[in-house]
Write a protein that holds these residues in place. Structure first.
Motif, mmCIF file in Angstrom:
data_model
loop_
_atom_site.group_PDB
_atom_site.id
_atom_site.type_symbol
_atom_site.label_atom_id
_atom_site.label_comp_id
_atom_site.label_asym_id
_atom_site.label_seq_id
_atom_site.Cartn_x
_atom_site.Cartn_y
_atom_site.Cartn_z
ATOM 1 N N CYS A 3 45.039 43.147 34.986
ATOM 2 C CA CYS A 3 45.739 43.781 36.110
ATOM 3 C C CYS A 3 45.659 42.877 37.357
ATOM 4 C CB CYS A 3 45.071 45.123 36.392
ATOM 5 S SG CYS A 3 45.833 46.012 37.727
ATOM 6 N N GLU A 4 46.812 42.623 37.973
ATOM 7 C CA GLU A 4 46.861 41.669 39.084
ATOM 8 C C GLU A 4 46.309 42.265 40.391
ATOM 9 O OE1 GLU A 4 50.799 40.158 39.429
ATOM 10 O OE2 GLU A 4 50.835 39.362 37.388
ATOM 11 N N VAL A 5 46.300 43.592 40.503
ATOM 12 C CA VAL A 5 45.888 44.202 41.788
ATOM 13 C C VAL A 5 44.428 44.654 41.773
ATOM 14 C CG1 VAL A 5 48.210 44.922 42.443
ATOM 15 C CG2 VAL A 5 46.810 46.452 41.033
ATOM 16 N N LEU A 6 43.652 44.064 40.847
ATOM 17 C CA LEU A 6 42.226 44.388 40.790
ATOM 18 C C LEU A 6 41.548 43.897 42.075
ATOM 19 C CD1 LEU A 6 40.834 45.684 38.299
ATOM 20 C CD2 LEU A 6 39.927 43.436 37.749
ATOM 21 N N SER A 7 40.830 44.789 42.756
ATOM 22 C CA SER A 7 40.200 44.414 44.037
ATOM 23 C C SER A 7 39.072 43.414 43.800
ATOM 24 C CB SER A 7 39.608 45.653 44.715
ATOM 25 O OG SER A 7 40.624 46.614 44.882
ATOM 26 N N PRO A 8 38.789 42.548 44.793
ATOM 27 C CA PRO A 8 37.659 41.614 44.666
ATOM 28 C C PRO A 8 36.360 42.377 44.380
ATOM 29 C CG PRO A 8 39.012 41.070 46.576
ATOM 30 C CD PRO A 8 39.522 42.375 46.058
ATOM 31 N N GLY A 9 35.554 41.838 43.495
ATOM 32 C CA GLY A 9 34.269 42.460 43.157
ATOM 33 C C GLY A 9 34.328 43.317 41.913
ATOM 34 N N LEU A 10 35.515 43.811 41.547
ATOM 35 C CA LEU A 10 35.580 44.700 40.379
ATOM 36 C C LEU A 10 35.352 43.945 39.071
ATOM 37 C CD1 LEU A 10 38.503 47.172 41.231
ATOM 38 C CD2 LEU A 10 36.041 47.541 41.364
ATOM 39 N N ALA A 11 35.809 42.684 38.995
ATOM 40 C CA ALA A 11 35.598 41.896 37.774
ATOM 41 C C ALA A 11 34.108 41.750 37.508
ATOM 42 C CB ALA A 11 36.247 40.518 37.924
ATOM 43 N N VAL A 12 33.355 41.418 38.563
ATOM 44 C CA VAL A 12 31.898 41.272 38.426
ATOM 45 C C VAL A 12 31.283 42.598 38.005
ATOM 46 C CG1 VAL A 12 29.771 40.857 39.734
ATOM 47 C CG2 VAL A 12 31.768 39.379 40.076
ATOM 48 N N SER A 13 31.769 43.690 38.617
ATOM 49 C CA SER A 13 31.247 45.030 38.310
ATOM 50 C C SER A 13 31.451 45.374 36.832
ATOM 51 C CB SER A 13 31.956 46.056 39.202
ATOM 52 O OG SER A 13 31.633 47.350 38.811
ATOM 53 N N VAL A 14 32.656 45.067 36.299
ATOM 54 C CA VAL A 14 32.964 45.372 34.899
ATOM 55 C C VAL A 14 32.052 44.583 33.964
ATOM 56 C CG1 VAL A 14 34.715 45.087 33.079
ATOM 57 C CG2 VAL A 14 35.359 46.067 35.294
ATOM 58 N N LEU A 15 31.922 43.269 34.252
ATOM 59 C CA LEU A 15 31.110 42.438 33.353
ATOM 60 C C LEU A 15 29.642 42.862 33.401
ATOM 61 C CD1 LEU A 15 32.690 38.884 33.822
ATOM 62 C CD2 LEU A 15 32.907 40.423 31.885
ATOM 63 N N LYS A 16 29.139 43.184 34.603
ATOM 64 C CA LYS A 16 27.748 43.644 34.691
ATOM 65 C C LYS A 16 27.539 44.898 33.855
ATOM 66 C CE LYS A 16 25.949 41.949 39.128
ATOM 67 N NZ LYS A 16 25.590 42.356 40.493
ATOM 68 N N ALA A 17 28.525 45.808 33.932
ATOM 69 C CA ALA A 17 28.425 47.055 33.168
ATOM 70 C C ALA A 17 28.401 46.768 31.667
ATOM 71 C CB ALA A 17 29.602 47.969 33.508
ATOM 72 N N ILE A 18 29.277 45.837 31.216
ATOM 73 C CA ILE A 18 29.297 45.500 29.775
ATOM 74 C C ILE A 18 27.971 44.867 29.363
ATOM 75 C CG2 ILE A 18 30.378 43.975 28.054
ATOM 76 C CD1 ILE A 18 33.049 44.423 29.496
ATOM 77 N N PHE A 19 27.486 43.891 30.191
ATOM 78 C CA PHE A 19 26.235 43.211 29.843
ATOM 79 C C PHE A 19 25.075 44.204 29.749
ATOM 80 C CE2 PHE A 19 27.848 39.060 32.061
ATOM 81 C CZ PHE A 19 28.666 38.803 30.972
ATOM 82 N N GLN A 20 25.068 45.218 30.663
ATOM 83 C CA GLN A 20 23.926 46.143 30.711
ATOM 84 C C GLN A 20 24.037 47.274 29.689
ATOM 85 O OE1 GLN A 20 23.725 47.471 34.776
ATOM 86 N NE2 GLN A 20 23.163 45.433 35.574
ATOM 87 N N GLU A 21 25.252 47.791 29.488
ATOM 88 C CA GLU A 21 25.391 49.037 28.728
ATOM 89 C C GLU A 21 25.773 48.848 27.248
ATOM 90 O OE1 GLU A 21 24.442 51.639 30.076
ATOM 91 O OE2 GLU A 21 24.460 51.106 32.208
ATOM 92 N N VAL A 22 26.366 47.669 26.910
ATOM 93 C CA VAL A 22 26.915 47.533 25.551
ATOM 94 C C VAL A 22 26.104 46.521 24.753
ATOM 95 C CG1 VAL A 22 28.978 46.992 24.190
ATOM 96 C CG2 VAL A 22 29.218 47.986 26.477
ATOM 97 N N HIS A 23 25.648 46.943 23.574
ATOM 98 C CA HIS A 23 25.029 45.984 22.640
ATOM 99 C C HIS A 23 26.159 45.438 21.762
ATOM 100 C CE1 HIS A 23 22.640 44.757 18.998
ATOM 101 N NE2 HIS A 23 22.113 44.059 19.996
ATOM 102 N N VAL A 24 26.715 44.311 22.221
ATOM 103 C CA VAL A 24 27.993 43.834 21.671
ATOM 104 C C VAL A 24 27.899 43.564 20.175
ATOM 105 C CG1 VAL A 24 29.743 41.997 21.795
ATOM 106 C CG2 VAL A 24 28.731 42.912 23.896
ATOM 107 N N GLN A 25 26.814 42.943 19.718
ATOM 108 C CA GLN A 25 26.756 42.523 18.318
ATOM 109 C C GLN A 25 26.632 43.688 17.332
ATOM 110 O OE1 GLN A 25 27.522 39.594 17.068
ATOM 111 N NE2 GLN A 25 27.992 39.029 19.181
ATOM 112 N N SER A 26 26.429 44.920 17.862
ATOM 113 C CA SER A 26 26.412 46.079 16.950
ATOM 114 C C SER A 26 27.817 46.658 16.755
ATOM 115 C CB SER A 26 25.485 47.165 17.501
ATOM 116 O OG SER A 26 26.012 47.657 18.732
ATOM 117 N N LEU A 27 28.810 46.108 17.494
ATOM 118 C CA LEU A 27 30.187 46.607 17.392
ATOM 119 C C LEU A 27 30.913 45.965 16.205
ATOM 120 C CD1 LEU A 27 31.202 46.298 21.164
ATOM 121 C CD2 LEU A 27 30.426 48.365 19.982
ATOM 122 N N LEU A 28 32.063 46.529 15.855
ATOM 123 C CA LEU A 28 32.902 45.938 14.820
ATOM 124 C C LEU A 28 33.544 44.649 15.336
ATOM 125 C CD1 LEU A 28 34.695 49.135 13.475
ATOM 126 C CD2 LEU A 28 32.839 47.888 12.387
#
Length: 937
Positions: A32-57
């Motif tokens: 999305c082009e209208v993503l406000s500054p800081g939201l990209a970092v927020s999303v990645l931090k959330a994924i890094f903290q909340e998701v155990h990626v290697q347990s996914l399909l």
């Protein structure tokens, strides 16, 4: 967007079944082009903290990588604000990934992290570990893999990561050394290629600690390996290491690692060079040459130690085989000097050793061993190519040696190699060769041609005569030399023609072959090409016209120049002299040549006082000799580019058409037909072309129906059909149908069947791309599609006496068809091909066998269905009275072994028994094929 991002981030804390859908939403938001500054970092931090990626399909892990890739492409500065936390987060995401589809994306992310200078912080080793655990790649794609990921894709992707930063060096180099020392060849190759890639970005600092171990591993592999691939990669890696150390800028307080590294190599390899019979001599030489070839500094360092040693060893060993080995090693070092061109006065070892190097090379040229001579000639060529190396006196010696080897060396290999060397060196030293070699060759040629030859000429004389002519052609590689050699060749041609001795036709052909070679060598040089054309074409035409007129008035003189063999040798000379002319010069030349043939305009020919007029298109028995010269007109006009207008073209076409239909001489009729076809093929579309083609059809049809000249009419039909088939002209199908109809004619049928080979094959003198013919792509496939069904239909409806004609025509068409096309049509045509093997015509048998042999290799599944018939037919043809058929049948029997084993086993004993008979064939070539085929069975 803000609310959606917060909503999706909170959902990451929900039940794990919801996570895939949440990731899909975040992926859409990441684009999305209208993503406000800081939201990209927020999303990645959330994924890094909340998701155990290697347990996914796999698909969901791929979605995470896509989110990261998307943000790295659009929000680089924001992500860099995270510092090393971003790198650490990605390491956690990737750690343990196994799917090759995801690995390709993950490797690309790591590459971008490094290339775009993201902070790695204290996590360099962790990033290396998370990627290097896949090295070396061990992946075999499953059969019918829809994703198409190959092992090579993963290898290259991982290599670009490992070789992307010097920061990995301290971890990577021990790993590479370990894998090079392993027993697995694929691991060795991958490690060596990765090391070569790393050397492009490493410096002395990264390599210093590991150089002894690397050299030890590389040396051991080259000395011990049985694999050429591993040896080649080791040498490439050593070259890269030497180049890397040569590049590094030295500060005053650092050790010069290149010197110490090359010192180790010299210490371990130099003493092996003193043992030219031992097995380590070549591996040592290759290692030294790989290191020396990396830079001029490395070259000087190695050669100042090695070259004096090799020269000393050469003089110490008297045996030719040992000297050859030493000289080949010396040659390897000389060839490296070519990379840097000019030999520098101040620092070149080579210049200081000029005298002993030349002495060694010259001694090799006078050695009785042919193999040593050949290496000496190669070394001489390399020395000559080094600017400033050979002194004027050395150059004169070089030329003298080349003349001696060219003319008087018994072995033809040495003679030919010396001619090639003269051709290579002549453009570098044109004055020396034109001033010293050409006069000597001219003198020899005059001596040989003026002395009386015994019994149809002694073999030695003829060989020397041949070599003089070949050498004059070989050395004509510079315009200034061409201006010296061409007059010599033409003068000799006149002398041979006037002499009119037995065998003079053969001598004229030899001169023409030399002139043809000179023409080919001149083609890329505009000045040389025009000089050659002006000097040679009028001269050849004048001599031929003179001979034809003498034949008309005094039948015993000038006969040799009018023989078919001689005219056929002159055709490529004129053609090669014409094809590369500029349009302006070609137009100038055509304005003389065409009026010569149409109007007898001889004023442009040298020595043009002829006893009668030149009228090749007029009627009359006495003009038969003049009509033969239409072959030379064909060579000229059919070699002109499209954009050169031919004067009086319509009149010329009508004259050629009349001559091709009315002439009693088959040679003249055929060349007139070829010339007509060559012009028709290039003629622009339009009413004039339609009229001339209609005229041709009107002349051919009555001639084909009856009368004494049916064969001439058929020849014209074949050449005109070929001209039109090549350019996809609409009339071509009508003419092809006429040919198909003639296959049923008892008189013309066999010749028509052979004509299908002419339609499909490449013609050497006209109607090919080299002479600017209008050749459309895939004309053979189109001809096959349009006409093979008609051939098959005609075969089934034909009487028994003409069936062979259809089979012969079919086998000619199939023989010239690209094999992939033939394989697709094989099921429908195979039965007919098998029937063709039963035909008594040896041409049909030979053509069919040569068609079947590659098909056995390329379509084994289809051929297996007919194995019983194939075995029977091939074995019966191994006792054919024709040698060529026996050889082809044995090759096919050999090719049968490529069919599946289960298909072949029932026939094994029978075939081996049957192939015992040709082992005792009276012809050696048949026995050779029988041995190969029977051994394979």
């Amino acid at each position: 967007v803000l609310h959606l991002v917060l909503f999706y981030e909170n959902r990451l804390q929900d039940h794990h079944l919801v996570i895939p859908s949440v990731l899909q939403g975040l992926r859409a938001l990441s684009m999305c082009e209208v993503l406000s500054p800081g939201l990209a970092v927020s999303v990645l931090k959330a994924i890094f903290q909340e998701v155990h990626v290697q347990s996914l399909l796999q698909l969901d892990r791929h979605t995470v990588y896509s989110i990261i890739t998307s943000f790295m492409g659009t929000r680089e500065e924001e992500l860099k604000g995270l510092g090393a936390d971003f790198t650490f987060g990605f390491i956690q995401v990737m750690d343990g990934e196994k799917d090759p589809r995801n690995l390709l994306v993950a490797f690309q992310i790591v590459r971008d992290l490094i290339a775009k200078n993201y902070a790695l912080g204290p996590f360099v080793e962790e990033l290396f570990e998370v990627t290097s655990c896949y090295f070396p790649i061990d992946f075999t794609p499953p059969p019918n893999d829809p994703h198409g990921i190959q092992r090579e894709d993963l290898i290259l992707s991982l290599r670009s990561v490992l070789a992307s930063t010097p920061q990995f060096a301290e971890f990577l180099l021990p790993l590479l050394i370990e894998k090079i020392d392993s027993d697995l060849q694929s691991a060795k190759l991958d490690s060596l290629q990765t090391l070569t890639a790393c050397c492009a970005i490493y410096g002395q600092k990264e390599l210093q600690e590991f150089l002894p171990s690397l050299w030890s591993s590389l040396r051991r592999e080259v000395f011990q390996t049985a694999s050429e691939k591993v040896e080649a990669e080791c040498l490439a890696a050593l070259h890269a290491l030497s180049a890397c150390l040569s590049r590094s800028v030295l500060s005053s307080d650092t050790e010069d690692l290149l010197d110490s590294f090359l010192g180790s190599i010299l210490q371990d390899c130099r003493h092996h060079l003193c043992e030219p019979d031992m097995k380590l001599v070549w591996p040592s030489a290759k290692l030294l040459q790989a290191a020396a070839g990396a830079s001029l500094r490395a070259y000087h360092c190695v050669t100042c130690s090695v070259l004096p040693l090799l020269l000393e060893q050469y003089n110490r060993h008297p045996q030719s085989s040992q000297r050859r080995t030493i000289l080949e090693m010396l040659l390897g070092f000389l060839e490296l000097q070519q990379k840097w061109g000019h030999v520098e006065e101040d620092e070149s070892t080579l210049l200081s050793l000029r005298a002993p190097v030349c002495s060694v090379v010259f001694s090799a040229l006078t050695d009785p061993s042919v193999q040593l001579q050949l290496v000496g000639i190669r070394a001489l060529t390399v020395l000559g190519s080094l600017q400033g190396f050979l002194s004027p006196s050395d150059l004169e010696l070089v030329v003298d040696h080349l003349i001696r080897l060219t003319l008087h060396e018994e072995d033809s290999q040495s003679s030919e190699a010396a001619m090639e060397a003269a051709g290579s060196l002549a453009p570098i030293y044109p004055k020396v060769f034109s001033g010293r070699m050409v006069p000597r060759l001219e003198e020899e040629l005059q001596c040989v041609s003026s002395s009386e030859w015994e019994e149809e000429s002694s073999r030695d004389h003829r060989s020397l005569h041949q070599r003089c002519l070949q050498a004059l052609a070989a050395v004509s590689t510079h315009t200034s030399i061409v201006k010296e050699t061409v007059p010599v060749l033409l003068q000799h041609l006149r002398k041979v023609q006037k002499g009119n001795k037995a065998g003079s036709a053969r001598d004229i052909v030899s001169v023409c072959q030399s002139l043809h070679r000179v023409a080919l060598q001149c083609q890329q040089d505009t000045e040389g090409c025009w000089y050659y054309h002006q000097a040679v074409v009028p001269c050849l035409l004048a001599m031929a016209v003179q001979a034809a007129m003498q034949e008309s008035t005094q039948p015993l003189l000038g006969k040799a120049l009018l023989e078919e063999e001689v005219l056929a040798a002159i055709v490529p000379v004129i053609s090669a002299a014409t094809t590369h002319l500029s349009p302006e010069l070609a137009a100038q030349s055509v304005s003389h040549v065409v009026p010569l043939f149409l109007d007898g305009e001889v004023s442009f020919l040298p020595q043009n006082s002829f006893p009668c007029s030149f009228q090749p298109f007029e009627d009359g028995e006495c003009l038969e000799a003049q009509r033969r010269l239409v072959a030379l007109l064909m060579a000229f006009v059919c070699s002109l580019p499209h954009n050169v207008a031919i004067p009086q073209q319509e009149r010329l076409l009508r004259e050629l058409l009349a001559l091709s239909c009315s002439c009693n001489c088959p040679f003249t009729a055929t060349t007139a037909a070829k010339c007509f076809a060559g012009l028709v093929n290039k003629h622009p579309e339009g009413q004039q072309l339609d009229e001339i083609l209609q005229l041709a059809v009107n002349r051919m049809e009555p001639g084909l129906a009856e009368g004494p000249r049916r064969m001439q009419a058929l020849t014209l039909l074949l050449w005109v059909t070929k001209a039109l088939v090549l350019r996809y002209h609409p009339l071509s199908s009508h003419l092809t149908d006429k040919l198909l109809g003639l296959l049923g004619d008892t008189e013309l049928g066999p010749a028509t069947a052979d004509g299908f080979s002419l339609l499909m094959a490449e013609s050497p003198d006209v109607l090919h791309r080299g002479c600017y013919a209008n050749v459309r792509i895939m004309f053979r496939q189109r001809f096959f599609t349009d006409n093979v069904p008609k051939l098959v239909q005609g075969f089934h409806g034909a009487g028994p006496e003409v069936k062979a004609n259809y089979l012969k025509a079919l086998s000619h068409v199939l023989n010239h068809l690209p094999k992939p096309v033939l394989v697709t049509e094989l099921p429908t045509l195979l039965c007919l091909l098998l029937e063709a093997l039963s035909c008594s015509d040896r041409v049909v048998q030979l053509s069919t066998l040569s068609c079947l042999q590659p098909l056995l290799l390329e379509a084994p599944q289809i051929m297996s269905l007919h194995v019983d018939t194939l075995v029977t037919k091939f074995l019966s043809l191994t006792s054919s009275p024709t040698m060529a058929v026996r050889i082809a049948a044995l090759r096919c029997a050999h090719a049968l072994t490529s069919l599946p084993l289960t298909v072949l086993l029932p026939y094994k004993a029978r075939v081996i028994r049957a192939l015992a008979k040709p082992l005792d064939d009276k012809k050696r070539l048949v026995r050779k094929e029988a041995v190969a085929a029977r051994g394979e069975w």
